[in-house]
Design a protein around this motif. Structure first.
Motif, short mmCIF file in Angstrom:
data_model
loop_
_atom_site.label_atom_id
_atom_site.label_comp_id
_atom_site.label_asym_id
_atom_site.label_seq_id
_atom_site.Cartn_x
_atom_site.Cartn_y
_atom_site.Cartn_z
N ARG A 46 49.52 27.56 62.10
CA ARG A 46 48.92 27.22 60.80
C ARG A 46 48.96 28.44 59.88
NH1 ARG A 46 46.15 22.46 60.34
NH2 ARG A 46 44.70 23.25 58.78
N ALA A 47 48.77 29.62 60.46
CA ALA A 47 48.80 30.84 59.65
C ALA A 47 50.17 31.00 58.98
CB ALA A 47 48.48 32.06 60.51
N THR A 48 51.23 30.72 59.72
CA THR A 48 52.57 30.82 59.14
C THR A 48 52.74 29.81 58.01
OG1 THR A 48 53.52 31.63 61.21
CG2 THR A 48 55.05 30.63 59.62
N PHE A 49 52.23 28.59 58.22
CA PHE A 49 52.31 27.60 57.15
C PHE A 49 51.64 28.14 55.89
CE2 PHE A 49 50.70 24.22 54.51
CZ PHE A 49 51.78 23.35 54.42
N PHE A 50 50.43 28.67 56.05
CA PHE A 50 49.65 29.11 54.90
C PHE A 50 50.16 30.41 54.29
CE2 PHE A 50 46.61 26.04 56.75
CZ PHE A 50 46.55 25.19 55.65
N ILE A 51 50.99 31.14 54.98
CA ILE A 51 51.67 32.29 54.37
C ILE A 51 52.66 31.78 53.32
CG2 ILE A 51 53.44 34.06 54.79
CD1 ILE A 51 51.97 34.62 57.48
N HIS A 52 53.26 30.65 53.61
CA HIS A 52 54.30 30.10 52.73
C HIS A 52 53.79 29.10 51.71
CE1 HIS A 52 57.61 32.03 54.85
NE2 HIS A 52 56.90 31.82 55.95
N PHE A 53 52.76 28.35 52.06
CA PHE A 53 52.24 27.30 51.18
C PHE A 53 50.72 27.35 51.20
CE2 PHE A 53 56.29 25.79 52.88
CZ PHE A 53 56.98 25.57 51.70
N SER A 54 50.10 27.39 50.04
CA SER A 54 48.65 27.47 49.98
C SER A 54 47.98 26.17 50.40
CB SER A 54 48.19 27.83 48.56
OG SER A 54 48.61 26.84 47.64
N GLU A 55 48.68 25.06 50.26
CA GLU A 55 48.17 23.72 50.59
C GLU A 55 49.37 22.84 50.92
OE1 GLU A 55 44.94 22.71 50.28
OE2 GLU A 55 44.17 24.53 49.36
N LYS A 56 49.12 21.70 51.53
CA LYS A 56 50.20 20.73 51.74
C LYS A 56 50.80 20.33 50.39
CE LYS A 56 49.65 16.21 52.82
NZ LYS A 56 49.40 14.98 53.59
N ALA A 57 49.96 20.20 49.39
CA ALA A 57 50.42 19.79 48.06
C ALA A 57 51.41 20.78 47.45
CB ALA A 57 49.23 19.60 47.12
N THR A 104 45.06 18.56 43.61
CA THR A 104 44.79 19.84 44.25
C THR A 104 44.81 20.99 43.26
OG1 THR A 104 45.74 19.05 46.32
CG2 THR A 104 45.56 21.44 46.06
N PHE A 105 45.80 21.00 42.38
CA PHE A 105 45.97 22.14 41.49
C PHE A 105 45.48 21.88 40.07
CE2 PHE A 105 49.11 22.80 44.87
CZ PHE A 105 48.72 24.06 45.30
N SER A 106 44.93 20.70 39.81
CA SER A 106 44.42 20.32 38.48
C SER A 106 45.43 20.65 37.40
CB SER A 106 43.08 20.99 38.21
OG SER A 106 42.13 20.54 39.12
N GLY A 107 45.04 21.43 36.43
CA GLY A 107 45.92 21.75 35.32
C GLY A 107 46.89 22.88 35.62
N ASN A 108 46.79 23.51 36.77
CA ASN A 108 47.66 24.63 37.12
C ASN A 108 48.95 24.11 37.75
OD1 ASN A 108 48.90 26.96 37.99
ND2 ASN A 108 47.43 27.36 39.62
N MET A 109 49.98 24.02 36.96
CA MET A 109 51.26 23.49 37.46
C MET A 109 52.17 24.59 38.01
SD MET A 109 51.27 20.28 37.21
CE MET A 109 50.01 19.16 36.67
N VAL A 137 48.79 18.96 57.81
CA VAL A 137 49.36 20.30 57.95
C VAL A 137 49.60 20.59 59.43
CG1 VAL A 137 48.90 22.78 57.68
CG2 VAL A 137 48.43 21.20 55.79
N GLY A 138 48.68 20.17 60.29
CA GLY A 138 48.85 20.35 61.73
C GLY A 138 50.11 19.66 62.25
#
Length: 190
Positions: free
Chosen positions: A44-55, A112-117, A33-34
């Motif tokens: 990094r804050a901007t990244f996480f505003i848009h995406f909860s994880e790299k996945a 990362t998200f298991s069964g949550n697609m 992510v860095g």
């Protein structure tokens, strides 16, 4: 508000495009992510505003390709759903991100998200388009209604990824095999 939404989408797309460049250069697993933040010149804050994880970038990849599919589908005109489904599978095979990126990206998404697609299946995604086509094919009686359209859409996408990673013969031979495998498993016997 339209301006704020447009800026948000442009930023999101910019982050994705920078990530994709890095994935091509360093591989999916070799990119942090860095690294993405540095490439995109964001915090990094901007990244996480848009995406909860790299996945979660899987969802953006799917929306990006979904836009291209929607244009392609319009150009095809009106077709029976089963014909459209075959075009969809071939389009996905020809246009998806390279398997050396998409396979580890999708594996990370599932872990990362298991069964949550949900982060990869919203409106405009390739999954969304596949589900819509499969529902039509079920209504037309060409695809089984004993399995949910959602599950069949996941199956079609994963099958394409697997055979993009390990093709059998030429691309056209592989696409023909993909269609046979998917349709044999999904055709209606109801």
């Amino acid at each position: 508000m339209a301006t704020a939404g447009g800026k948000r989408e442009r930023t999101r797309r910019h982050i994705y495009e920078c990530a994709l460049r890095l994935f091509r250069e360093k591989g999916y697993s070799g990119t942090s992510v860095g690294d993405i933040c540095a490439e995109a010149s964001i915090s990094r804050a901007t990244f996480f505003i848009h995406f909860s994880e790299k996945a979660a970038l899987v969802g953006e990849a799917s929306r990006y390709l979904g836009e291209a599919w929607a244009s392609f589908e319009r150009a095809l005109g009106v077709l029976p759903a089963i014909s459209l489904l075959r075009h969809y599978i071939e389009f996905l095979f020809d246009n998806m991100v390279a398997p050396e990126i998409s396979a580890p990206m999708l594996d990370d998404f599932r872990q990362t998200f298991s069964g949550n697609m949900a982060p990869g299946t919203g409106p405009g995604t390739m999954h969304y388009h596949a589900t819509e086509i499969i529902i039509r094919a079920q209504d037309e009686g060409d695809v089984t209604s004993l399995t949910s359209a959602d599950m069949l859409a996941h199956h079609a996408i994963r099958l394409v990824i697997l055979y993009r990673t390990s093709p059998i013969g030429t691309p056209n031979e592989t696409k023909a095999l993909l269609w046979r495998l998917f349709y044999l498993g999904a055709q209606s016997t109801d």
